[in-house]
Design an enzyme around this catalytic site. Structure first.
Site, PDB file in Angstrom:
ATOM      1  N   HIS A   1      -3.794   5.878  -4.795  1.00 51.74           N
ATOM      2  CA  HIS A   1      -4.877   5.371  -3.955  1.00 51.74           C
ATOM      3  C   HIS A   1      -4.722   5.834  -2.506  1.00 51.74           C
ATOM      4  O   HIS A   1      -3.618   6.119  -2.029  1.00 51.74           O
ATOM      5  CB  HIS A   1      -4.919   3.840  -4.007  1.00 51.74           C
TER       6      HIS A   1
ATOM      7  N   ARG B   1      -7.630  -1.310  -4.523  1.00 51.10           N
ATOM      8  CA  ARG B   1      -7.414  -0.057  -3.805  1.00 51.10           C
ATOM      9  C   ARG B   1      -7.388   1.152  -4.731  1.00 51.10           C
ATOM     10  O   ARG B   1      -7.839   2.238  -4.363  1.00 51.10           O
ATOM     11  CB  ARG B   1      -6.134  -0.137  -2.960  1.00 51.10           C
TER      12      ARG B   1
ATOM     13  N   GLU C   1       0.708  -1.555  -9.120  1.00 51.74           N
ATOM     14  CA  GLU C   1       1.864  -1.221  -8.296  1.00 51.74           C
ATOM     15  C   GLU C   1       3.076  -2.051  -8.724  1.00 51.74           C
ATOM     16  O   GLU C   1       2.937  -3.115  -9.349  1.00 51.74           O
ATOM     17  CB  GLU C   1       1.521  -1.474  -6.819  1.00 51.74           C
TER      18      GLU C   1
ATOM     19  N   ARG D   1      14.067  -0.725  -1.856  1.00 48.48           N
ATOM     20  CA  ARG D   1      12.890   0.147  -1.908  1.00 48.48           C
ATOM     21  C   ARG D   1      13.075   1.336  -2.835  1.00 48.48           C
ATOM     22  O   ARG D   1      12.162   1.694  -3.567  1.00 48.48           O
ATOM     23  CB  ARG D   1      12.548   0.667  -0.502  1.00 48.48           C
TER      24      ARG D   1
ATOM     25  N   HIS E   1      -0.848   3.853  -8.365  1.00 50.08           N
ATOM     26  CA  HIS E   1      -0.083   3.472  -7.182  1.00 50.08           C
ATOM     27  C   HIS E   1       1.193   4.302  -7.079  1.00 50.08           C
ATOM     28  O   HIS E   1       1.608   4.933  -8.052  1.00 50.08           O
ATOM     29  CB  HIS E   1       0.251   1.985  -7.263  1.00 50.08           C
TER      30      HIS E   1
END
Length: 238
Positions: free
Chosen positions: A10, A61, A88, A115, A180
């Protein structure tokens, strides 16, 4: 006969702009994100591939990115299949937090692990959070996660690939998957057989179609980003 997949992350979202962990929160595109989505559609149209179907998540999105791209392609008629398994990655207790402030609080190393590591999820989201997904009616009957690593994200994406997307591609369909950063990274890991270690360095840019050619066994034979000015390195030497 070669098959073609287009992976489309996106366009920039409002929380991308604000540098916040988004995950399953349903934020919309920014004006820049809308422009990226339209540019993606223009690039796909210029490429000339005839697509037969599309897949996306149930998050705004990604859906709007796909719709805007299809408008630019002049192919809004293409069937669109939405499924939560392309959502996501769920960022757990990090959801909604500013990334820089989180680094200052927990340290760069810990945030990097949350992350970018393959199999270490962030702390789980509390039921009292301001960003619950459990009560969203689009997830009725779904065992909604409270946190996910990339591995856990792949664990839910892979069955959907095997049950829905792969059969369509084997049937000769060229497909667009608008999703995503992490759900697409999960598919990249699966298709390109990327190691647990190497997948941590794979990044998918927003709004830049990744065109992948597959053989009859659904193994990639070629891959490239259509906007080379914003391309990221690809695994497997492509």
């Amino acid at each position: 006969m070669p098959r073609t997949l287009a992976f489309l992350r996106h366009g920039q979202s409002q929380w991308n702009l604000e540098n916040r962990f988004t995950g399953w929160v349903d934020v919309d595109l920014t004006e820049k994100g809308e422009a990226e989505a339209r540019k993606a559609g223009q690039l796909l149209k210029q490429e000339g591939t005839e697509f037969d179907g599309t897949f996306t998540s149930v998050q705004t999105r990604a859906i709007r990115t796909l719709n805007l791209a299809l408008e630019e392609m002049g192919e809004c008629w293409l069937p669109v299949i939405k499924n939560w398994r392309l959502n996501e990655r769920h960022y757990g207790a990090l959801t909604g937090l500013n990334k820089q402030e989180t680094r200052e609080k927990h340290g760069d190393e810990q945030v990097h692990i949350w992350r970018r590591s393959y199999d270490v999820p962030p702390p789980p989201l509390e039921d009292s959070s301001a960003f619950p997904s459990l009560n969203d009616r689009r997830y009725r009957g779904v065992d909604v996660p409270k946190t996910e690593s990339l591995k856990l994200c792949l664990d839910r994406v892979e069955p959907y690939w095997n049950e829905a997307i792969a059969p369509a591609v084997r049937d000769g369909q060229n497909c667009i998957i608008a999703a995503h950063g992490n759900s697409l990274r999960a598919l990249v890991k699966l298709l390109f057989e990327v190691s647990d270690q190497d997948i941590t360095s794979v990044e998918i840019p927003t709004g830049n179609p990744l065109l992948i050619q597959l053989d009859e066994n659904l193994k990639p034979t070629a891959a490239r980003y259509l906007d080379q000015d914003r391309a990221q390195p690809l695994p497997g030497g492509f």
